[in-house]
Scaffold this motif. Structure first.
Motif, PDB file in Angstrom:
ATOM      1  N   GLN A 187       0.830  -1.205   0.000  1.00 25.89           N
ATOM      2  CA  GLN A 187       0.000   0.000   0.000  1.00 25.89           C
ATOM      3  C   GLN A 187       0.862   1.253   0.000  1.00 25.89           C
ATOM      4  O   GLN A 187       0.557   2.225  -0.697  1.00 25.89           O
ATOM      5  CB  GLN A 187      -0.922  -0.014   1.224  1.00 25.89           C
ATOM      6  N   LEU A 188       1.947   1.224   0.775  1.00 25.53           N
ATOM      7  CA  LEU A 188       2.835   2.388   0.826  1.00 25.53           C
ATOM      8  C   LEU A 188       3.532   2.594  -0.515  1.00 25.53           C
ATOM      9  O   LEU A 188       3.711   3.739  -0.961  1.00 25.53           O
ATOM     10  CB  LEU A 188       3.862   2.199   1.938  1.00 25.53           C
ATOM     11  N   ARG A 189       3.910   1.500  -1.185  1.00 23.80           N
ATOM     12  CA  ARG A 189       4.535   1.642  -2.510  1.00 23.80           C
ATOM     13  C   ARG A 189       3.562   2.286  -3.493  1.00 23.80           C
ATOM     14  O   ARG A 189       3.948   3.149  -4.296  1.00 23.80           O
ATOM     15  CB  ARG A 189       4.966   0.276  -3.037  1.00 23.80           C
ATOM     16  N   SER A 190       2.302   1.862  -3.446  1.00 22.68           N
ATOM     17  CA  SER A 190       1.300   2.433  -4.356  1.00 22.68           C
ATOM     18  C   SER A 190       1.117   3.920  -4.096  1.00 22.68           C
ATOM     19  O   SER A 190       1.036   4.724  -5.032  1.00 22.68           O
ATOM     20  CB  SER A 190      -0.034   1.705  -4.179  1.00 22.68           C
ATOM     21  N   ARG A 191       1.075   4.298  -2.827  1.00 22.66           N
ATOM     22  CA  ARG A 191       0.900   5.709  -2.491  1.00 22.66           C
ATOM     23  C   ARG A 191       2.128   6.521  -2.856  1.00 22.66           C
ATOM     24  O   ARG A 191       2.025   7.682  -3.285  1.00 22.66           O
ATOM     25  CB  ARG A 191       0.586   5.837  -0.998  1.00 22.66           C
ATOM     26  N   GLN A 192       3.304   5.903  -2.722  1.00 21.52           N
ATOM     27  CA  GLN A 192       4.529   6.597  -3.120  1.00 21.52           C
ATOM     28  C   GLN A 192       4.542   6.859  -4.618  1.00 21.52           C
ATOM     29  O   GLN A 192       4.937   7.942  -5.074  1.00 21.52           O
ATOM     30  CB  GLN A 192       5.747   5.763  -2.719  1.00 21.52           C
ATOM     31  N   ALA A 193       4.074   5.873  -5.393  1.00 20.39           N
ATOM     32  CA  ALA A 193       4.041   6.040  -6.850  1.00 20.39           C
ATOM     33  C   ALA A 193       3.096   7.166  -7.246  1.00 20.39           C
ATOM     34  O   ALA A 193       3.389   7.952  -8.158  1.00 20.39           O
ATOM     35  CB  ALA A 193       3.619   4.732  -7.509  1.00 20.39           C
ATOM     36  N   ILE A 194       1.968   7.265  -6.535  1.00 16.62           N
ATOM     37  CA  ILE A 194       1.015   8.330  -6.837  1.00 16.62           C
ATOM     38  C   ILE A 194       1.571   9.676  -6.410  1.00 16.62           C
ATOM     39  O   ILE A 194       1.395  10.692  -7.089  1.00 16.62           O
ATOM     40  CB  ILE A 194      -0.329   8.057  -6.126  1.00 16.62           C
ATOM     41  N   SER A 195       2.268   9.712  -5.262  1.00 13.91           N
ATOM     42  CA  SER A 195       2.773  10.982  -4.739  1.00 13.91           C
ATOM     43  C   SER A 195       3.774  11.639  -5.675  1.00 13.91           C
ATOM     44  O   SER A 195       3.910  12.866  -5.685  1.00 13.91           O
ATOM     45  CB  SER A 195       3.425  10.763  -3.368  1.00 13.91           C
ATOM     46  N   THR A 196       4.477  10.847  -6.466  1.00 10.15           N
ATOM     47  CA  THR A 196       5.452  11.417  -7.393  1.00 10.15           C
ATOM     48  C   THR A 196       4.784  12.178  -8.525  1.00 10.15           C
ATOM     49  O   THR A 196       5.459  12.844  -9.304  1.00 10.15           O
ATOM     50  CB  THR A 196       6.340  10.322  -7.992  1.00 10.15           C
ATOM     51  N   ALA A 197       3.449  12.069  -8.604  1.00  8.29           N
ATOM     52  CA  ALA A 197       2.724  12.770  -9.667  1.00  8.29           C
ATOM     53  C   ALA A 197       2.457  14.222  -9.322  1.00  8.29           C
ATOM     54  O   ALA A 197       1.944  14.967 -10.147  1.00  8.29           O
ATOM     55  CB  ALA A 197       1.391  12.062  -9.950  1.00  8.29           C
ATOM     56  N   GLN A 198       2.798  14.671  -8.107  1.00  4.11           N
ATOM     57  CA  GLN A 198       2.485  16.046  -7.716  1.00  4.11           C
ATOM     58  C   GLN A 198       3.079  17.070  -8.673  1.00  4.11           C
ATOM     59  O   GLN A 198       2.407  18.023  -9.056  1.00  4.11           O
ATOM     60  CB  GLN A 198       2.942  16.304  -6.280  1.00  4.11           C
ATOM     61  N   PRO A 199       4.339  16.939  -9.101  1.00  2.00           N
ATOM     62  CA  PRO A 199       4.872  17.914 -10.047  1.00  2.00           C
ATOM     63  C   PRO A 199       4.697  17.458 -11.496  1.00  2.00           C
ATOM     64  O   PRO A 199       5.460  17.839 -12.364  1.00  2.00           O
ATOM     65  CB  PRO A 199       6.355  17.968  -9.663  1.00  2.00           C
ATOM     66  N   SER A 200       3.707  16.604 -11.752  1.00  2.00           N
ATOM     67  CA  SER A 200       3.561  15.997 -13.071  1.00  2.00           C
ATOM     68  C   SER A 200       3.063  16.999 -14.104  1.00  2.00           C
ATOM     69  O   SER A 200       2.629  18.101 -13.782  1.00  2.00           O
ATOM     70  CB  SER A 200       2.577  14.830 -12.991  1.00  2.00           C
ATOM     71  N   ARG A 201       3.057  16.563 -15.350  1.00  2.00           N
ATOM     72  CA  ARG A 201       2.607  17.418 -16.439  1.00  2.00           C
ATOM     73  C   ARG A 201       1.103  17.432 -16.564  1.00  2.00           C
ATOM     74  O   ARG A 201       0.534  18.306 -17.192  1.00  2.00           O
ATOM     75  CB  ARG A 201       3.237  16.944 -17.751  1.00  2.00           C
ATOM     76  N   THR A 202       0.395  16.432 -16.014  1.00  2.00           N
ATOM     77  CA  THR A 202      -1.063  16.399 -16.089  1.00  2.00           C
ATOM     78  C   THR A 202      -1.638  16.866 -14.759  1.00  2.00           C
ATOM     79  O   THR A 202      -1.210  16.440 -13.688  1.00  2.00           O
ATOM     80  CB  THR A 202      -1.576  14.988 -16.411  1.00  2.00           C
ATOM     81  N   VAL A 203      -2.637  17.746 -14.838  1.00  2.00           N
ATOM     82  CA  VAL A 203      -3.234  18.317 -13.633  1.00  2.00           C
ATOM     83  C   VAL A 203      -3.927  17.243 -12.807  1.00  2.00           C
ATOM     84  O   VAL A 203      -3.848  17.239 -11.580  1.00  2.00           O
ATOM     85  CB  VAL A 203      -4.226  19.431 -14.022  1.00  2.00           C
ATOM     86  N   LEU A 204      -4.594  16.302 -13.475  1.00  5.27           N
ATOM     87  CA  LEU A 204      -5.331  15.270 -12.749  1.00  5.27           C
ATOM     88  C   LEU A 204      -4.383  14.416 -11.902  1.00  5.27           C
ATOM     89  O   LEU A 204      -4.691  14.086 -10.749  1.00  5.27           O
ATOM     90  CB  LEU A 204      -6.106  14.394 -13.728  1.00  5.27           C
ATOM     91  N   GLY A 206      -1.604  15.402 -10.720  1.00  2.00           N
ATOM     92  CA  GLY A 206      -1.169  16.266  -9.634  1.00  2.00           C
ATOM     93  C   GLY A 206      -2.171  16.296  -8.492  1.00  2.00           C
ATOM     94  O   GLY A 206      -1.795  16.328  -7.321  1.00  2.00           O
ATOM     95  N   VAL A 207      -3.466  16.285  -8.822  1.00  2.00           N
ATOM     96  CA  VAL A 207      -4.513  16.249  -7.794  1.00  2.00           C
ATOM     97  C   VAL A 207      -4.405  14.953  -6.995  1.00  2.00           C
ATOM     98  O   VAL A 207      -4.474  14.951  -5.764  1.00  2.00           O
ATOM     99  CB  VAL A 207      -5.912  16.378  -8.435  1.00  2.00           C
ATOM    100  N   LYS A 208      -4.224  13.838  -7.704  1.00  2.00           N
ATOM    101  CA  LYS A 208      -4.104  12.549  -7.022  1.00  2.00           C
ATOM    102  C   LYS A 208      -2.881  12.531  -6.101  1.00  2.00           C
ATOM    103  O   LYS A 208      -2.947  12.050  -4.971  1.00  2.00           O
ATOM    104  CB  LYS A 208      -3.999  11.426  -8.054  1.00  2.00           C
ATOM    105  N   GLY A 209      -1.771  13.053  -6.607  1.00  2.86           N
ATOM    106  CA  GLY A 209      -0.557  13.070  -5.796  1.00  2.86           C
ATOM    107  C   GLY A 209      -0.715  13.923  -4.551  1.00  2.86           C
ATOM    108  O   GLY A 209      -0.239  13.557  -3.473  1.00  2.86           O
ATOM    109  N   ALA A 210      -1.384  15.066  -4.682  1.00  2.03           N
ATOM    110  CA  ALA A 210      -1.570  15.956  -3.539  1.00  2.03           C
ATOM    111  C   ALA A 210      -2.467  15.324  -2.484  1.00  2.03           C
ATOM    112  O   ALA A 210      -2.203  15.420  -1.285  1.00  2.03           O
ATOM    113  CB  ALA A 210      -2.162  17.283  -4.011  1.00  2.03           C
TER     114      ALA A 210
END
Length: 391
Positions: A187-204, A206-210
Motif C-alpha cells: 500500500q505504501l509503494r502504491s501511495r509513493q508512486a502516486i505521490s510522485t505525480a504532484q509535479p507531473s505534467r497532467t493536472v489530474l 497532480g490532484v491525485k498526488g496531492a
C-alpha cells in the motif's frame, strides 16, 4: 550451476544458491582431506558443512536485501519508510476505531477510567472522567483498545466492562468511525508512486498526488468528467469528483484547490471554503465514502483438524477481504470463495471444503451474485455479520 562469488552488474545483484555453496564446500573439503573422505548426509562432517553453508547463504541474502533496499519497488519495512520520506510521505500508522456513546444512570455519578464492550467482545476505553448530568445521562468518546478496522454498528456498544455504582446502561446511537491497520509495504509503494505525480505534467495526476500526501488519507479515488454531459455515474460535466477516506476536511480541500485546473467544478457533498492568495473565497467539494456492510453465509464441511480457530480464521479472512477493496470496487463472490479457502493453512491436507457461499448487503436477502457498488461506496467487513455453518 557451480559456485560463484556474489556480484553486481547491469541487471542487478547475483548470488549463488545454498546448494551451490554447500557443493563448493564439499569439493573444497575433498581437495584438502582427500577424495575418499566420507561426506554422506548422515556424517558429522557433512552436517558441519551444511551448517556453515547455511550461514554463508544467510549472509548473502542479507546483502541482497541491502541492495534491494535502494529503491521503493523492492525495499521493505524500515528501509521503505526511509525512502518514501524523500517524497514527503510516511507510512500510515494503525488507527483505533472511535465511537460516541451515551451513558445513563443515577444523576451526578462520576465514571472514572470506564471501559465498555461491543457484541464482538472488543473493549473500548471511555474518556475519563465522565459525570452524568441532572437527567442521568452523558456522552463520551469510546476508543477501541484494538487497532484496525473494528466495526461497531448502532447499538453494538452495550456492555459495561468496568461496573460503577450508579452507572446502569451504555449504547451508541451512531456507528463507529472505523480505524485501520498499519499501512502495508504494498500500500505504501502504491501511495509513493502516486505521490510522485504532484509535479507531473497532467493536472489530474497532480490532484491525485496531492491528496495521497494528505496526512490521514487511507483510500481515495478521483473521477474526471471532461464531457458536456453527465457521465454514467451521474457526475456533472467538466468536473472532478474526489471520494476520499481519512484526512481532515480542510487539508483535503486545500490539496484539491492547490492542484485543480482553473474553471474545473469540484463535485461532492462535503463543502469547504478555501481562501486564495487574494482573499477570495472558493468552495471546494468532495465526497466521503459510504460504507457498505457485508453479510456472508458460508457452508463448510469439516475435515480432519478443523477447530473453532478455523471458523474464526474464515471469518477474519472474509472480513479482511471486504476491508481491502478500494472505493468503488465491486465485491465479487468468486473472490469470497478464494478468501475463505485462504483459511486452509494446510494446502496439502485441507481442513474443510466449501459447500455453499452467499453474500448480501447488510440486512438484505442473501444471494450468489456480485455486490455492485456505486462510485462513492466501499465495502466493509465485520466478523459479526459473517456466518459459518459447519456440517
Amino acid at each position: 550451476m557451480t559456485y560463484f562469488a556474489p556480484f553486481i552488474d547491469s541487471s542487478g545483484f547475483h548470488m549463488p544458491s545454498y546448494s551451490n555453496i554447500r557443493n563448493q564446500l564439499i569439493a573444497d573439503a575433498k581437495a584438502i582431506f582427500g577424495q575418499d573422505i566420507y561426506l554422506g548426509v548422515d556424517s558429522q562432517d557433512y552436517q558441519w558443512i551444511s551448517a556453515v553453508a547455511n550461514i554463508i547463504y544467510d549472509s548473502f541474502l542479507a546483502s541482497q536485501a541491502v541492495y534491494n533496499s535502494r529503491g521503493p519497488s523492492t525495499a521493505i519495512g524500515s528501509s521503505l519508510d526511509i525512502i518514501v520520506k524523500l517524497n514527503g510521505i510516511k507510512r500510515l500508522p494503525a488507527v483505533y476505531s472511535t465511537c460516541y456513546v451515551t451513558l445513563a444512570g443515577t444523576p451526578g455519578t462520576t465514571i472514572t477510567n470506564g471501559i465498555v464492550g461491543d457484541l464482538n467482545s472488543n473493549n473500548w476505553t471511555l474518556t475519563s472522567p465522565v459525570t452524568l448530568d441532572s437527567s442521568g445521562q452523558a456522552t463520551a468518546l469510546a476508543t477501541c483498545q484494538t487497532t484496525g478496522p473494528i466495526v461497531a454498528n448502532i447499538a453494538d456498544l452495550n456492555k459495561i466492562v468496568t461496573p460503577t455504582y450508579g452507572w446502569t446502561t451504555v449504547t451508541n446511537d451512531a456507528a463507529a468511525l472505523v480505524g485501520s491497520s498499519s499501512e502495508t509495504d504494498s500500500q505504501l509503494r502504491s501511495r509513493q508512486a502516486i505521490s510522485t505525480a504532484q509535479p507531473s505534467r497532467t493536472v489530474l495526476e497532480g490532484v491525485k498526488g496531492a491528496i495521497s500526501a494528505v496526512s490521514g488519507v487511507m483510500r481515495f479515488v478521483v473521477h474526471e468528467n471532461d464531457t458536456n454531459a453527465e457521465d454514467a455515474n451521474g457526475l456533472p460535466p467538466h468536473s472532478i469528483t474526489v471520494v476520499v477516506e481519512g484526512g481532515e476536511d480542510a487539508d483535503v480541500a486545500r490539496a484539491m484547490f492547490n492542484k485543480k485546473g482553473p474553471g474545473v467544478y469540484t463535485n461532492g457533498t462535503t463543502s469547504v471554503s478555501i481562501t486564495d492568495a487574494y482573499e477570495n473565497a472558493v468552495t471546494i467539494r468532495f465526497y466521503r465514502p459510504t460504507y457498505v456492510d457485508i453479510d456472508v453465509v458460508v457452508n463448510v464441511k469439516k475435515l480432519a483438524g478443523y477447530t473453532s480457530q478455523t471458523t474464526d480464521a474464515i471469518k477474519s479472512a472474509l472480513a479482511a477481504y471486504a476491508d481491502s477493496l478500494l472505493i468503488g470496487d465491486d465485491l465479487l463472490i468468486s473472490s469470497l470463495w478464494g478468501a475463505t479457502l485462504s483459511a486452509n493453512q494446510v494446502p496439502t491436507k485441507p481442513l474443510f471444503s466449501i459447500t455453499g457461499l452467499t453474500v448480501a448487503r447488510h440486512g438484505q436477502a442473501q444471494g450468489t451474485t456480485d455486490i455492485i457498488t456505486a462510485f462513492d461506496e466501499v465495502t466493509r467487513g465485520n466478523v459479526a455479520s459473517i456466518t459459518v455453518n459447519e456440517i
